[in-house]
Design an enzyme around this catalytic site. Sequence first.
Site, PDB file in Angstrom:
ATOM      1  N   LYS A 190       5.169   6.236 -11.147  1.00 45.44           N
ATOM      2  CA  LYS A 190       6.218   4.899 -11.656  1.00 45.44           C
ATOM      3  C   LYS A 190       5.217   3.677 -11.758  1.00 45.44           C
ATOM      4  CE  LYS A 190       8.219   1.399  -9.168  1.00 45.44           C
ATOM      5  NZ  LYS A 190       8.172   0.673 -10.392  1.00 45.44           N
ATOM      6  N   GLY A 241      -0.508  -2.854  -5.479  1.00 41.00           N
ATOM      7  CA  GLY A 241       0.395  -3.718  -5.691  1.00 41.00           C
ATOM      8  C   GLY A 241       0.221  -4.718  -4.215  1.00 41.00           C
ATOM      9  N   SER A 242       1.113  -5.231  -3.978  1.00 42.39           N
ATOM     10  CA  SER A 242       0.999  -6.199  -2.904  1.00 42.39           C
ATOM     11  C   SER A 242       0.732  -5.866  -1.556  1.00 42.39           C
ATOM     12  CB  SER A 242       1.911  -7.349  -2.795  1.00 42.39           C
ATOM     13  OG  SER A 242       3.157  -6.627  -2.573  1.00 42.39           O
ATOM     14  N   THR A 245       4.288  -5.004   0.228  1.00 41.92           N
ATOM     15  CA  THR A 245       4.762  -3.853  -0.445  1.00 41.92           C
ATOM     16  C   THR A 245       3.992  -2.606   0.252  1.00 41.92           C
ATOM     17  OG1 THR A 245       5.578  -4.855  -2.430  1.00 41.92           O
ATOM     18  CG2 THR A 245       5.689  -2.258  -2.433  1.00 41.92           C
ATOM     19  N   GLY A 246       2.669  -2.861   0.233  1.00 37.15           N
ATOM     20  CA  GLY A 246       1.814  -1.884   0.970  1.00 37.15           C
ATOM     21  C   GLY A 246       2.185  -1.469   2.302  1.00 37.15           C
ATOM     22  N   GLU A 264      -4.288  -0.097  -2.648  1.00 41.11           N
ATOM     23  CA  GLU A 264      -5.054  -1.044  -3.115  1.00 41.11           C
ATOM     24  C   GLU A 264      -4.242  -2.272  -3.266  1.00 41.11           C
ATOM     25  OE1 GLU A 264      -8.202  -0.746  -4.413  1.00 41.11           O
ATOM     26  OE2 GLU A 264      -8.752   1.322  -4.151  1.00 41.11           O
ATOM     27  N   CYS A 299      -6.331  -8.903  -8.450  1.00 41.99           N
ATOM     28  CA  CYS A 299      -6.535  -8.909  -6.943  1.00 41.99           C
ATOM     29  C   CYS A 299      -7.731  -9.158  -6.699  1.00 41.99           C
ATOM     30  CB  CYS A 299      -6.422  -7.241  -6.574  1.00 41.99           C
ATOM     31  SG  CYS A 299      -7.347  -6.152  -7.831  1.00 41.99           S
ATOM     32  N   GLU A 400      -2.331 -15.579  -1.657  1.00 43.56           N
ATOM     33  CA  GLU A 400      -2.745 -14.951  -2.734  1.00 43.56           C
ATOM     34  C   GLU A 400      -1.688 -15.638  -3.698  1.00 43.56           C
ATOM     35  OE1 GLU A 400      -1.796 -10.874  -3.987  1.00 43.56           O
ATOM     36  OE2 GLU A 400      -3.902 -10.857  -4.788  1.00 43.56           O
TER      37      GLU A 400
END
Length: 496
Positions: A190, A241-242, A245-246, A264, A299, A400
Amino acid sequence: MTQQSFPSLRERAAALERAPRAGLMSIGGELAESAGGWIETINPATGACIGKVPAGTADDVEQAVLAAEAAQVRWADLSVAQRAQAMNAFADAIAAHADDLLLLEVADSGNSITGMRGDIKACVDRIRYFAGLGYELQGSTIPGESDKLNLTVREPYGVVGRIAAFNHPLAMVVNGLAAALMAGNTAVVKPSEQCPLSATLLGEIANKALPRGVVNIVTGGAAVGSAIVRHPRVKRLSFVGSARTGMAIQRSAAEVAVKSLSLELGGKNPFIVFPDADLDKLADAAIVGMNFIWQGQSCSSTSRLFVHDSVYDEVCERVARNAESLRVGDPFEESTQMGAIISADQRKRVEDYVSSAKAEGARLLTGGGRPEGAQFERGFWYTPTVFADVTPEMKIAREEIFGPVLSILRWREVDEVVKTANSLDYGLTGAVWTRDISQALRTARRLQTGYIWINGVATGARALPFGGYKNSGIGRERGIEELYSYTEEKSMQIFL
Ligand code: NAD
């Protein structure tokens, strides 16, 4: 013979505004729409709609997983040489479509053409690198009792799920494919819903270059991601992603099955400048490290510049001057050094951080607003921004931002700066600048991050592992360990 004139990529991007691209999903080697409708995608540099992709559903994910499962056994049964040959053919096909991909990458992301060209080349290189590593998918023999032979073999998981961030649209997709496929897995991917167009073209390329169903692309938002995460037969997930969300993905996956994950995630990376650093090089490195070339949307950006008190004023002045001189503008212009921010929402986030910094007493050295001029009237632009006198407790020093905002902090004692650098939950990259190699290595070892530059910044090496400590992630990408991470190790005992 009359000379044929080809439209430039800029002209083709303008044409996308008149006739937006309908990108399709790829499932089982076929292009597919979705019952979920469509998601429009915007050129961040102009604010205009340039395309749409299907808003995929859980049913689309189910179809993609079935197609990936159907393809996987034969894919894994190929010899290493055959699979490597297919992977190299895939890399060749991507290279052959480099201009078409570049057009979509730049128009959909707002990133500069020079940056995106590098990404596409890196995608091709990465696939070729892992294709070449196939023979390293080795097990081992382990000594034990003399009447038995103990050995291990590496086997693929089966179907791998990849969910990608927006900032390097194609690379974030391909990075999840190269090692996974070479290890004998098939994939359901995705892309980010914020810039999905290049991934839809990648799907078309994969449908022709690889056996059907080896790569399946399902477009859409969090619902598609969630359906991949929660699919009981997708046992290996790789996410970029962030951190927020991780963590949600870890929780969600654990509700349905025991899964192997690599994450990551984000960073708020320290760059520590000692008094003896080469200040001429440093002033450039601070800009490069902040990744203004990606509007700070990276990142690995070294967004906390810790400068020793004795050189603080000079560094602030030089870095601000360099930031101010960056050429912000049309991402299709070769000389552009910074493009547009991904969305109006993301720019609003940046503006809120800048307001908070001012309110908390940080000193604005340059930037801090939208650029002026007719070319910036449409789209989501922001100026390269540098704050001095940032203190560790300020919001811009802790969170961040994922935007073009560099914070400069002052330090006096090594112990204190290392402690402050390590005080956040992030731990992705870091940089240490000093001519004293012992000091550099001591400091590098004390920093709780997965990747460190000494007297350098922002570079990578093909096989050098990349990944985060703490909430910046789990697992490493790039080297042989990444290839192994897409395999399970099976132990066997043979009775002699
Ligand atoms: P994001 O976390 O908002 O979204 C990433 C992807 O997750 C998107 O495809 C999104 O649709 C999907 N998603 C959202 N909610 C989901 C859910 N509940 N379940 C499953 N999928 C879901 O991140 P972003 O804004 O696209 O990217 C920026 C972030 O990515 C930054 O934090 C950045 O540091 C990080 N990043 C990390 C690396 C790295 O290598 N460490 C590289 C690039 C970006």
